[in-house]
Design a protein around this motif. Structure first.
Motif, PDB file in Angstrom:
ATOM      1  N   ASP A  67       0.809  -1.213   0.000  1.00  0.00           N
ATOM      2  CA  ASP A  67       0.000   0.000   0.000  1.00  0.00           C
ATOM      3  C   ASP A  67       0.845   1.268   0.000  1.00  0.00           C
ATOM      4  O   ASP A  67       0.324   2.356  -0.183  1.00  0.00           O
ATOM      5  CB  ASP A  67      -0.958   0.005   1.200  1.00  0.00           C
ATOM      6  N   THR A  68       2.148   1.127   0.218  1.00  0.00           N
ATOM      7  CA  THR A  68       2.999   2.318   0.237  1.00  0.00           C
ATOM      8  C   THR A  68       3.887   2.414  -1.006  1.00  0.00           C
ATOM      9  O   THR A  68       4.727   3.284  -1.089  1.00  0.00           O
ATOM     10  CB  THR A  68       3.903   2.332   1.487  1.00  0.00           C
ATOM     11  N   LEU A  69       3.695   1.499  -1.963  1.00  0.00           N
ATOM     12  CA  LEU A  69       4.508   1.544  -3.182  1.00  0.00           C
ATOM     13  C   LEU A  69       4.094   2.713  -4.062  1.00  0.00           C
ATOM     14  O   LEU A  69       2.927   3.083  -4.114  1.00  0.00           O
ATOM     15  CB  LEU A  69       4.387   0.224  -3.954  1.00  0.00           C
ATOM     16  N   LYS A  82      10.131  -2.748 -11.988  1.00  0.00           N
ATOM     17  CA  LYS A  82      10.100  -2.440 -10.562  1.00  0.00           C
ATOM     18  C   LYS A  82      11.259  -1.516 -10.206  1.00  0.00           C
ATOM     19  O   LYS A  82      12.365  -1.699 -10.701  1.00  0.00           O
ATOM     20  CB  LYS A  82      10.186  -3.721  -9.728  1.00  0.00           C
ATOM     21  N   VAL A  83      10.973  -0.539  -9.352  1.00  0.00           N
ATOM     22  CA  VAL A  83      12.005   0.414  -8.947  1.00  0.00           C
ATOM     23  C   VAL A  83      12.537   0.025  -7.565  1.00  0.00           C
ATOM     24  O   VAL A  83      11.759  -0.228  -6.633  1.00  0.00           O
ATOM     25  CB  VAL A  83      11.445   1.858  -8.906  1.00  0.00           C
ATOM     26  N   TYR A  84      13.883  -0.043  -7.466  1.00  0.00           N
ATOM     27  CA  TYR A  84      14.517  -0.437  -6.219  1.00  0.00           C
ATOM     28  C   TYR A  84      15.464   0.644  -5.714  1.00  0.00           C
ATOM     29  O   TYR A  84      16.172   1.269  -6.507  1.00  0.00           O
ATOM     30  CB  TYR A  84      15.352  -1.710  -6.431  1.00  0.00           C
ATOM     31  N   ASN A  85      15.508   0.801  -4.396  1.00  0.00           N
ATOM     32  CA  ASN A  85      16.498   1.666  -3.769  1.00  0.00           C
ATOM     33  C   ASN A  85      17.720   0.784  -3.511  1.00  0.00           C
ATOM     34  O   ASN A  85      17.708  -0.061  -2.609  1.00  0.00           O
ATOM     35  CB  ASN A  85      15.952   2.224  -2.455  1.00  0.00           C
ATOM     36  N   ILE A  86      18.771   0.965  -4.321  1.00  0.00           N
ATOM     37  CA  ILE A  86      19.955   0.104  -4.240  1.00  0.00           C
ATOM     38  C   ILE A  86      21.065   0.719  -3.381  1.00  0.00           C
ATOM     39  O   ILE A  86      22.159   0.166  -3.288  1.00  0.00           O
ATOM     40  CB  ILE A  86      20.515  -0.223  -5.651  1.00  0.00           C
ATOM     41  N   THR A  87      20.774   1.843  -2.733  1.00  0.00           N
ATOM     42  CA  THR A  87      21.782   2.558  -1.934  1.00  0.00           C
ATOM     43  C   THR A  87      22.514   1.638  -0.943  1.00  0.00           C
ATOM     44  O   THR A  87      23.739   1.599  -0.913  1.00  0.00           O
ATOM     45  CB  THR A  87      21.132   3.717  -1.147  1.00  0.00           C
ATOM     46  N   HIS A  88      21.749   0.887  -0.178  1.00  0.00           N
ATOM     47  CA  HIS A  88      22.368   0.063   0.868  1.00  0.00           C
ATOM     48  C   HIS A  88      22.933  -1.249   0.347  1.00  0.00           C
ATOM     49  O   HIS A  88      23.710  -1.910   1.023  1.00  0.00           O
ATOM     50  CB  HIS A  88      21.373  -0.164   2.008  1.00  0.00           C
ATOM     51  N   TYR A  89      22.541  -1.623  -0.870  1.00  0.00           N
ATOM     52  CA  TYR A  89      23.080  -2.851  -1.476  1.00  0.00           C
ATOM     53  C   TYR A  89      24.434  -2.607  -2.143  1.00  0.00           C
ATOM     54  O   TYR A  89      25.247  -3.527  -2.260  1.00  0.00           O
ATOM     55  CB  TYR A  89      22.080  -3.440  -2.497  1.00  0.00           C
ATOM     56  N   LEU A  90      24.708  -1.375  -2.530  1.00  0.00           N
ATOM     57  CA  LEU A  90      25.923  -1.027  -3.279  1.00  0.00           C
ATOM     58  C   LEU A  90      27.218  -1.676  -2.736  1.00  0.00           C
ATOM     59  O   LEU A  90      27.955  -2.292  -3.516  1.00  0.00           O
ATOM     60  CB  LEU A  90      26.078   0.491  -3.372  1.00  0.00           C
ATOM     61  N   TYR A 136      13.832 -11.270  -6.178  1.00  0.00           N
ATOM     62  CA  TYR A 136      13.910 -11.889  -4.852  1.00  0.00           C
ATOM     63  C   TYR A 136      14.915 -11.159  -3.960  1.00  0.00           C
ATOM     64  O   TYR A 136      14.627 -10.820  -2.817  1.00  0.00           O
ATOM     65  CB  TYR A 136      14.296 -13.367  -5.012  1.00  0.00           C
ATOM     66  N   MET A 137      16.112 -10.893  -4.534  1.00  0.00           N
ATOM     67  CA  MET A 137      17.199 -10.268  -3.772  1.00  0.00           C
ATOM     68  C   MET A 137      16.848  -8.885  -3.237  1.00  0.00           C
ATOM     69  O   MET A 137      17.213  -8.521  -2.125  1.00  0.00           O
ATOM     70  CB  MET A 137      18.429 -10.102  -4.666  1.00  0.00           C
ATOM     71  N   LEU A 138      16.158  -8.113  -4.068  1.00  0.00           N
ATOM     72  CA  LEU A 138      15.905  -6.713  -3.732  1.00  0.00           C
ATOM     73  C   LEU A 138      14.475  -6.447  -3.269  1.00  0.00           C
ATOM     74  O   LEU A 138      14.042  -5.296  -3.207  1.00  0.00           O
ATOM     75  CB  LEU A 138      16.235  -5.826  -4.947  1.00  0.00           C
ATOM     76  N   ASP A 139      13.770  -7.516  -2.927  1.00  0.00           N
ATOM     77  CA  ASP A 139      12.362  -7.380  -2.537  1.00  0.00           C
ATOM     78  C   ASP A 139      12.135  -6.293  -1.473  1.00  0.00           C
ATOM     79  O   ASP A 139      11.241  -5.454  -1.607  1.00  0.00           O
ATOM     80  CB  ASP A 139      11.831  -8.724  -2.038  1.00  0.00           C
ATOM     81  N   GLY A 188       8.673   1.002  -5.697  1.00  0.00           N
ATOM     82  CA  GLY A 188       7.481   1.190  -6.510  1.00  0.00           C
ATOM     83  C   GLY A 188       7.617   0.649  -7.921  1.00  0.00           C
ATOM     84  O   GLY A 188       8.477  -0.187  -8.191  1.00  0.00           O
ATOM     85  N   PHE A 189       6.757   1.158  -8.803  1.00  0.00           N
ATOM     86  CA  PHE A 189       6.708   0.702 -10.184  1.00  0.00           C
ATOM     87  C   PHE A 189       7.069   1.826 -11.139  1.00  0.00           C
ATOM     88  O   PHE A 189       6.603   2.953 -10.975  1.00  0.00           O
ATOM     89  CB  PHE A 189       5.306   0.191 -10.529  1.00  0.00           C
ATOM     90  N   LEU A 190       7.886   1.501 -12.137  1.00  0.00           N
ATOM     91  CA  LEU A 190       8.238   2.472 -13.166  1.00  0.00           C
ATOM     92  C   LEU A 190       7.033   2.681 -14.073  1.00  0.00           C
ATOM     93  O   LEU A 190       6.389   1.719 -14.492  1.00  0.00           O
ATOM     94  CB  LEU A 190       9.429   1.947 -13.982  1.00  0.00           C
ATOM     95  N   THR A 191       6.716   3.936 -14.330  1.00  0.00           N
ATOM     96  CA  THR A 191       5.567   4.253 -15.184  1.00  0.00           C
ATOM     97  C   THR A 191       6.043   5.039 -16.401  1.00  0.00           C
ATOM     98  O   THR A 191       7.217   5.359 -16.515  1.00  0.00           O
ATOM     99  CB  THR A 191       4.546   5.129 -14.432  1.00  0.00           C
TER     100      THR A 191
END
Ligand code: HEM
Length: 85
Positions: free
Chosen positions: A3-5, A29-37, A70-73, A78-81
């Motif tokens: 509900d917050t995507l 799908k849009v991911y925040n990869i900041t902490h995965y870097l 799966y990795m970045l769930d 959110g979703f790219l539009t």
């Protein structure tokens, strides 16, 4: 939760292209990869190439076998539009 995507147009994705604020889109799908870097096996520099843009093609070229969904769930924002949706 789901509900917050957000619905994220390319112009907004583009603003998240910094080392301390990095988003990318893979398969819609849009991911925040900041902490995965720091954990990316291919290095931060390679991963930063997709920051702020749709990384689907580059991701598929380098390792189509990796399950980003799966990795970045938990990193999903959110979703790219399209630009106007
Ligand atoms: C390796 C994840 C984006 C380049 C890997 C591996 C994972 C991973 C799990 C290890 C794969 C294995 O050993 O079979 C991700 C995720 C990405 C991403 C979740 C997106 C969010 C990218 C991008 C590039 C890239 C955009 C290139 C521009 C590489 C390279 C390796 C690698 C070169 C091989 C490292 C090595 O084995 O020495 N990545 N990756 N990755 N990744 Fe990524």
């Amino acid at each position: 939760g789901v509900d917050t995507l957000l619905r994220i147009p390319p112009s907004e994705l583009k603003t998240h292209n910094k080392r301390d604020d990095a988003w990318t889109a893979i398969n819609g799908k849009v991911y925040n990869i900041t902490h995965y870097l720091p954990f990316h096996p291919g290095g931060e520099k390679e991963l930063m190439r997709v920051a702020g843009r749709d990384g689907t093609k580059l991701f598929m070229l380098t390792h189509a076998w990796v399950n980003a969904d799966y990795m970045l769930d938990t990193c999903m924002v959110g979703f790219l539009t399209g630009e106007r949706s």
